[in-house]
Scaffold this motif. Structure first.
Motif, PDB file in Angstrom:
ATOM      1  N   LEU A   1     -36.034 -40.851   6.530  1.00 49.53           N
ATOM      2  CA  LEU A   1     -37.372 -41.274   6.928  1.00 49.53           C
ATOM      3  C   LEU A   1     -37.467 -41.494   8.433  1.00 49.53           C
ATOM      4  CD1 LEU A   1     -37.457 -41.790   3.822  1.00 49.53           C
ATOM      5  CD2 LEU A   1     -38.902 -43.763   4.300  1.00 49.53           C
ATOM      6  N   ASP A   2     -36.351 -41.878   9.060  1.00 53.55           N
ATOM      7  CA  ASP A   2     -36.356 -42.128  10.502  1.00 53.55           C
ATOM      8  C   ASP A   2     -36.422 -40.840  11.314  1.00 53.55           C
ATOM      9  OD1 ASP A   2     -36.078 -45.001  10.358  1.00 53.55           O
ATOM     10  OD2 ASP A   2     -34.029 -44.655   9.675  1.00 53.55           O
ATOM     11  N   ASP A   3     -36.241 -39.685  10.655  1.00 55.30           N
ATOM     12  CA  ASP A   3     -36.271 -38.407  11.369  1.00 55.30           C
ATOM     13  C   ASP A   3     -37.380 -37.497  10.852  1.00 55.30           C
ATOM     14  OD1 ASP A   3     -35.337 -36.645  13.330  1.00 55.30           O
ATOM     15  OD2 ASP A   3     -34.053 -35.580  11.905  1.00 55.30           O
ATOM     16  N   GLY A   4     -38.408 -38.077  10.257  1.00 58.04           N
ATOM     17  CA  GLY A   4     -39.566 -37.279   9.870  1.00 58.04           C
ATOM     18  C   GLY A   4     -39.492 -36.634   8.507  1.00 58.04           C
ATOM     19  N   TRP A   5     -38.536 -37.047   7.671  1.00 62.40           N
ATOM     20  CA  TRP A   5     -38.485 -36.559   6.297  1.00 62.40           C
ATOM     21  C   TRP A   5     -39.209 -37.545   5.382  1.00 62.40           C
ATOM     22  CZ3 TRP A   5     -36.485 -31.853   5.066  1.00 62.40           C
ATOM     23  CH2 TRP A   5     -35.554 -31.270   5.925  1.00 62.40           C
ATOM     24  N   GLU A   6     -39.695 -37.045   4.278  1.00 57.98           N
ATOM     25  CA  GLU A   6     -40.211 -37.880   3.199  1.00 57.98           C
ATOM     26  C   GLU A   6     -39.323 -37.654   1.983  1.00 57.98           C
ATOM     27  OE1 GLU A   6     -44.329 -38.594   0.602  1.00 57.98           O
ATOM     28  OE2 GLU A   6     -44.234 -37.053   2.164  1.00 57.98           O
ATOM     29  N   ILE A   7     -38.875 -38.740   1.356  1.00 56.07           N
ATOM     30  CA  ILE A   7     -38.021 -38.629   0.173  1.00 56.07           C
ATOM     31  C   ILE A   7     -38.919 -38.672  -1.065  1.00 56.07           C
ATOM     32  CG2 ILE A   7     -36.085 -39.617  -1.099  1.00 56.07           C
ATOM     33  CD1 ILE A   7     -35.151 -40.919   1.493  1.00 56.07           C
TER      34      ILE A   7
ATOM     35  N   SER B   1     -37.825 -37.646  -4.185  1.00 60.09           N
ATOM     36  CA  SER B   1     -37.015 -37.991  -5.356  1.00 60.09           C
ATOM     37  C   SER B   1     -35.563 -38.126  -4.926  1.00 60.09           C
ATOM     38  CB  SER B   1     -37.141 -36.912  -6.437  1.00 60.09           C
ATOM     39  OG  SER B   1     -36.240 -37.155  -7.504  1.00 60.09           O
ATOM     40  N   ASP B   2     -34.872 -39.117  -5.501  1.00 57.43           N
ATOM     41  CA  ASP B   2     -33.442 -39.270  -5.213  1.00 57.43           C
ATOM     42  C   ASP B   2     -32.567 -38.807  -6.374  1.00 57.43           C
ATOM     43  OD1 ASP B   2     -33.735 -41.222  -7.132  1.00 57.43           O
ATOM     44  OD2 ASP B   2     -33.281 -42.909  -5.815  1.00 57.43           O
ATOM     45  N   GLY B   3     -33.193 -38.177  -7.372  1.00 55.05           N
ATOM     46  CA  GLY B   3     -32.433 -37.678  -8.507  1.00 55.05           C
ATOM     47  C   GLY B   3     -32.045 -38.726  -9.520  1.00 55.05           C
ATOM     48  N   GLN B   4     -32.426 -39.990  -9.277  1.00 59.18           N
ATOM     49  CA  GLN B   4     -32.082 -41.078 -10.189  1.00 59.18           C
ATOM     50  C   GLN B   4     -33.320 -41.823 -10.672  1.00 59.18           C
ATOM     51  OE1 GLN B   4     -29.082 -41.256 -11.183  1.00 59.18           O
ATOM     52  NE2 GLN B   4     -27.532 -41.373  -9.589  1.00 59.18           N
ATOM     53  N   GLY B   5     -34.487 -41.255 -10.407  1.00 62.99           N
ATOM     54  CA  GLY B   5     -35.713 -41.938 -10.792  1.00 62.99           C
ATOM     55  C   GLY B   5     -36.239 -42.858  -9.717  1.00 62.99           C
ATOM     56  N   GLY B   6     -35.829 -42.625  -8.469  1.00 62.54           N
ATOM     57  CA  GLY B   6     -36.299 -43.432  -7.349  1.00 62.54           C
ATOM     58  C   GLY B   6     -36.596 -42.555  -6.153  1.00 62.54           C
ATOM     59  N   SER B   7     -36.752 -43.184  -4.986  1.00 64.78           N
ATOM     60  CA  SER B   7     -37.061 -42.432  -3.771  1.00 64.78           C
ATOM     61  C   SER B   7     -36.323 -43.021  -2.573  1.00 64.78           C
ATOM     62  CB  SER B   7     -38.573 -42.429  -3.508  1.00 64.78           C
ATOM     63  OG  SER B   7     -39.073 -43.760  -3.454  1.00 64.78           O
ATOM     64  N   GLY B   8     -35.066 -43.390  -2.775  1.00 67.48           N
ATOM     65  CA  GLY B   8     -34.248 -43.923  -1.689  1.00 67.48           C
ATOM     66  C   GLY B   8     -33.248 -42.893  -1.201  1.00 67.48           C
ATOM     67  N   ASN B   9     -32.546 -43.238  -0.138  1.00 69.68           N
ATOM     68  CA  ASN B   9     -31.526 -42.330   0.403  1.00 69.68           C
ATOM     69  C   ASN B   9     -30.118 -42.723  -0.032  1.00 69.68           C
ATOM     70  OD1 ASN B   9     -31.365 -44.704   2.086  1.00 69.68           O
ATOM     71  ND2 ASN B   9     -30.206 -43.477   3.560  1.00 69.68           N
ATOM     72  N   TYR B  10     -30.006 -43.820  -0.810  1.00 71.41           N
ATOM     73  CA  TYR B  10     -28.693 -44.279  -1.273  1.00 71.41           C
ATOM     74  C   TYR B  10     -28.704 -44.391  -2.793  1.00 71.41           C
ATOM     75  CZ  TYR B  10     -24.769 -47.342  -2.316  1.00 71.41           C
ATOM     76  OH  TYR B  10     -23.622 -47.879  -2.853  1.00 71.41           O
ATOM     77  N   VAL B  11     -27.688 -43.794  -3.434  1.00 65.85           N
ATOM     78  CA  VAL B  11     -27.546 -43.876  -4.888  1.00 65.85           C
ATOM     79  C   VAL B  11     -26.099 -44.208  -5.220  1.00 65.85           C
ATOM     80  CG1 VAL B  11     -29.422 -42.253  -5.373  1.00 65.85           C
ATOM     81  CG2 VAL B  11     -27.097 -41.392  -5.096  1.00 65.85           C
ATOM     82  N   GLU B  12     -25.906 -44.792  -6.386  1.00 72.88           N
ATOM     83  CA  GLU B  12     -24.562 -45.095  -6.874  1.00 72.88           C
ATOM     84  C   GLU B  12     -24.305 -44.295  -8.140  1.00 72.88           C
ATOM     85  OE1 GLU B  12     -24.095 -49.601  -5.069  1.00 72.88           O
ATOM     86  OE2 GLU B  12     -24.647 -49.350  -7.183  1.00 72.88           O
ATOM     87  N   MET B  13     -23.138 -43.657  -8.192  1.00 74.67           N
ATOM     88  CA  MET B  13     -22.804 -42.766  -9.301  1.00 74.67           C
ATOM     89  C   MET B  13     -21.480 -43.191  -9.915  1.00 74.67           C
ATOM     90  SD  MET B  13     -23.683 -39.123  -7.465  1.00 74.67           S
ATOM     91  CE  MET B  13     -22.471 -39.467  -6.194  1.00 74.67           C
ATOM     92  N   THR B  14     -21.431 -43.184 -11.229  1.00 78.67           N
ATOM     93  CA  THR B  14     -20.177 -43.428 -11.931  1.00 78.67           C
ATOM     94  C   THR B  14     -19.471 -42.097 -12.165  1.00 78.67           C
ATOM     95  OG1 THR B  14     -21.337 -43.330 -14.059  1.00 78.67           O
ATOM     96  CG2 THR B  14     -21.043 -45.506 -13.058  1.00 78.67           C
ATOM     97  N   THR B  15     -18.159 -42.134 -12.169  1.00 77.28           N
ATOM     98  CA  THR B  15     -17.368 -40.921 -12.371  1.00 77.28           C
ATOM     99  C   THR B  15     -16.451 -41.110 -13.572  1.00 77.28           C
ATOM    100  OG1 THR B  15     -15.582 -41.667 -10.916  1.00 77.28           O
ATOM    101  CG2 THR B  15     -17.402 -40.461  -9.897  1.00 77.28           C
ATOM    102  N   SER B  16     -16.010 -39.998 -14.129  1.00 71.06           N
ATOM    103  CA  SER B  16     -15.050 -40.023 -15.231  1.00 71.06           C
ATOM    104  C   SER B  16     -13.745 -39.393 -14.764  1.00 71.06           C
ATOM    105  CB  SER B  16     -15.603 -39.275 -16.448  1.00 71.06           C
ATOM    106  OG  SER B  16     -15.888 -37.926 -16.122  1.00 71.06           O
ATOM    107  N   SER B  17     -12.688 -39.640 -15.501  1.00 68.65           N
ATOM    108  CA  SER B  17     -11.358 -39.198 -15.078  1.00 68.65           C
ATOM    109  C   SER B  17     -11.203 -37.681 -15.075  1.00 68.65           C
ATOM    110  CB  SER B  17     -10.298 -39.822 -15.995  1.00 68.65           C
ATOM    111  OG  SER B  17     -10.539 -39.460 -17.351  1.00 68.65           O
ATOM    112  N   ASN B  18     -12.059 -36.958 -15.816  1.00 69.76           N
ATOM    113  CA  ASN B  18     -11.917 -35.498 -15.877  1.00 69.76           C
ATOM    114  C   ASN B  18     -12.809 -34.777 -14.866  1.00 69.76           C
ATOM    115  OD1 ASN B  18     -14.344 -36.100 -17.025  1.00 69.76           O
ATOM    116  ND2 ASN B  18     -14.079 -34.837 -18.865  1.00 69.76           N
ATOM    117  N   GLN B  19     -13.465 -35.514 -13.974  1.00 64.89           N
ATOM    118  CA  GLN B  19     -14.322 -34.892 -12.970  1.00 64.89           C
ATOM    119  C   GLN B  19     -13.545 -34.671 -11.679  1.00 64.89           C
ATOM    120  OE1 GLN B  19     -17.694 -37.828 -13.260  1.00 64.89           O
ATOM    121  NE2 GLN B  19     -18.937 -35.966 -13.140  1.00 64.89           N
ATOM    122  N   ALA B  20     -13.680 -33.459 -11.134  1.00 70.69           N
ATOM    123  CA  ALA B  20     -13.097 -33.159  -9.828  1.00 70.69           C
ATOM    124  C   ALA B  20     -14.160 -33.153  -8.741  1.00 70.69           C
ATOM    125  CB  ALA B  20     -12.377 -31.813  -9.858  1.00 70.69           C
TER     126      ALA B  20
END
Length: 386
Positions: free
Chosen positions: A115-121, A123-142
């Motif tokens: 947003l500080d550089d002229g972008w509009e968010i 969708s953040d892919g998690q049902g929001g519109s922020g630039n920071y998301v938290e993701m859980t991982t599983s042991s079989n993911q590379a």
């Protein structure tokens, strides 16, 4: 004297109790962990937060995760653009179960969100519109991917960065925070092609709704003669929505309700006399709004615990301070005696002169006679001197 001393003892007890209470609160508020394994939640945050508010910045180590950013070959001003961040090396160098991911416009650590550089968010892919998301991982993911939908407000070249923050759940680095940032990825933003079937510049997608609610949405377009809407659930099955034209350049469709907190993705396929366009997948999250919590019992419980602690400290202090010690501390007898010894004693009248045979002279009082009777007899105050 005893009352003043006892009040002084009470004041001493109260002061000590306040100090002990303050120490108790500080002990309860102290954190013993460098990283925060529970995360802080999605939102709009500067990169500085990744190095500080998610852990102890003084203990940050460099993350070994790899970061890359992908975007379409053509990015048009005012049009939604899909930006994909890929994280590699997951569960290889670190035993991380939760990853915090930033999408940034610089590495200044302050004022560096898109947003500080002229972008509009959009969708953040998690049902929001922020630039920071938290993701859980599983042991079989590379590798893991996260998709944002952005919209640029001007033609030119902009730079995007990705940054991660995570902990380590095992090994010698257990509990330590790790931080990493990618190289810059330049994005060229071009003018919109003439007659391109597209979403209108004022379009903003809905990103969240209540579980169990259908969503009727209207899409405003430009140069589009036909619109198709596709949607899919998290299992990847693509469905077709019924689209109705409600007015020129306005199209309406309905997305079905979900029974549990989940997401639905949808996109529009736009066609007209000019070039056609397929929009990115927009994410619609379904969530349950928590019931308001009555916090009054919690506050009352806290007050009760505080009073209980204060009473216990007061009782212990009463038992540990003997009245003799209090009297000794606050005994001001010597001070009072010193003050009294320095005072000038009051004058006492001389011995009274003998009264005349006919009593006090006219107009005299006994007190006057006691002080000045001798002078009267000597003739000073009208006496006859006899």
């Amino acid at each position: 004297m005893f009352l003043c001393s006892w009040k002084g003892g009470i004041n001493l007890i109260v002061k000590r109790a306040k100090v002990l209470l303050l120490l108790f609160v500080l002990i309860l508020s102290t954190t013993f962990s460098a990283a925060e394994p529970g995360g802080n939640g999605d939102g709009l945050r500067d990169m500085q937060c990744g190095g500080a508010c998610h852990g102890d910045a003084s203990q940050n180590a460099s993350s070994l995760l790899t970061l890359s950013i992908e975007f379409p070959e053509y990015v048009w001003v005012g049009q939604p653009t899909e930006v994909i961040v890929e994280i590699g090396g997951v569960n290889a160098a670190h035993d991380e179960h939760l990853i915090g991911l930033f999408l940034l416009s610089s590495t200044n650590a302050n004022g560096d969100t898109p947003l500080d550089d002229g972008w509009e968010i959009l969708s953040d892919g998690q049902g929001g519109s922020g630039n920071y998301v938290e993701m859980t991982t599983s042991s079989n993911q590379a590798t893991v991917e996260q998709t944002w939908v952005l919209r640029a407000n001007e033609v030119g070249t902009k730079t995007l960065f990705a940054s991660v923050h995570h902990g380590d759940s095992s090994g010698p680095s257990e509990g330590r925070p790790f931080f990493g940032v990618s190289q810059g990825f330049a994005v060229n933003i071009d003018p919109v092609p003439e007659n391109l079937a597209r979403l209108h510049d004022d379009f903003t997608p809905v990103t969240s709704r209540e579980v169990g609610d259908e969503l009727s949405m209207t899409v405003h377009t430009t140069y589009a003669n036909a619109v198709e809407i596709e949607w899919r659930t998290e299992d990847g099955a693509v469905m077709q929505a019924v689209v109705n034209s409600t007015a020129p350049d306005y199209w309406q469709f309905t997305l079905p309700a979900t029974l549990t907190p989940s997401i639905i993705e949808w996109r529009a396929i736009l066609s007209g006399e000019g070039p056609s366009q397929t929009t990115p997948w927009f994410v619609l999250g379904s969530q349950i709004t928590p019931e308001p919590v009555n916090e009054m019992p919690i506050y009352l419980q806290g007050v009760a615990m505080g009073l209980l602690l204060f009473g216990a400290v007061l009782l212990l202090q009463k038992q540990s301070i003997h009245p003799e010690e209090v009297m000794k501390i606050y005994d001001e007898t010597s001070t009072i005696e010193a003050i009294e010894s320095n005072q000038t004693p009051e004058q006492t009248p001389p011995s009274a002169a003998p009264l005349p045979e006919d009593g006090l002279p006219p107009g005299w009082t006994e007190e006057q006679w006691q002080w000045y009777g001798h002078e009267y007899l000597a003739g000073t105050y009208g006496g006859d001197g006899q």
